[in-house]
Design an enzyme around this catalytic site. Structure first.
Site, mmCIF file in Angstrom:
data_model
loop_
_atom_site.group_PDB
_atom_site.id
_atom_site.type_symbol
_atom_site.label_atom_id
_atom_site.label_comp_id
_atom_site.label_asym_id
_atom_site.label_seq_id
_atom_site.Cartn_x
_atom_site.Cartn_y
_atom_site.Cartn_z
ATOM 1 N N VAL A 46 4.313 0.197 -1.170
ATOM 2 C CA VAL A 46 3.862 0.779 0.091
ATOM 3 C C VAL A 46 2.434 0.338 0.403
ATOM 4 C CG1 VAL A 46 3.408 2.936 1.338
ATOM 5 C CG2 VAL A 46 5.444 2.737 -0.101
ATOM 6 N N CYS A 47 1.587 0.297 -0.610
ATOM 7 C CA CYS A 47 0.180 -0.111 -0.399
ATOM 8 C C CYS A 47 0.097 -1.566 0.053
ATOM 9 C CB CYS A 47 -0.628 0.087 -1.679
ATOM 10 S SG CYS A 47 -0.711 1.795 -2.240
ATOM 11 N N SER A 48 0.890 -2.407 -0.573
ATOM 12 C CA SER A 48 0.931 -3.817 -0.188
ATOM 13 C C SER A 48 1.429 -3.952 1.246
ATOM 14 C CB SER A 48 1.819 -4.593 -1.157
ATOM 15 O OG SER A 48 1.842 -5.961 -0.822
#
Length: 168
Positions: free
Chosen positions: A59-61
């Site tokens: 999700v962060c990527s």
């Protein structure tokens, strides 16, 4: 006080909750070359600050890549910053591997200065809670999203709509 969870477990966010209309708190984070970066380093610009726990997670990527793509159309007076507690070396590697060059990745690993100033440090994990802030050229906070569940995406459309209002 903002309440969020990470993997459905409540986490403690010490520090100050930032609200729309507040003067943006200053902070000191590290650039990929280990040099200090403060809010003043982008003075006079509109800032979209995308905060993630770790660039090396799905999700962060995705979040960082999404804001990177959007950065191309936001104009020259906009700086997009991605802040996490990842080491600067890991951030540099991530940007190279993912061919991301329209945003600036910054590390809060050393002092948690940003995390404390913006109330996003997950005390139990020593990571930053997923959030998005828009700060105008006069250092006024114009948009805030503390994502309630740390493994969920932020509301990209709402953030980008807020950015359009600030840039027009």
């Amino acid at each position: 006080m903002v309440q969020v969870t990470f993997k459905q477990n409540p986490v403690t966010l010490p520090g100050h909750e930032v609200k729309v209309g507040d003067q943006a708190p200053d902070f000191t984070v590290l650039a990929n070359d280990l040099s200090p970066v403060t809010l003043n380093d982008t003075a006079g610009k509109i800032r979209l600050i995308s905060v993630v726990p770790s660039l090396d997670t799905g999700v962060c990527s995705d979040q960082t890549q999404r804001f990177s793509k959007e950065a191309e159309s936001l104009g020259d007076n906009v700086e997009v910053l991605a802040i996490s507690c990842d080491l600067p070396f890991a951030q540099k590697r991530w940007t190279e591997v993912n061919n991301v060059n329209t945003i600036t990745t910054l590390s809060d690993h050393r002092d948690l200065s940003f995390g404390e100033a913006y109330g996003v440090t997950m005390q139990e994990l020593r990571l930053l809670a997923r959030s998005v802030f828009i700060i105008d050229e006069n250092d006024k906070v114009r948009y805030v999203e503390y994502v309630p569940e740390g493994t969920d995406h932020p509301n990209y459309d709402k953030a980008l709509e807020a950015m359009k209002e600030v840039t027009n």
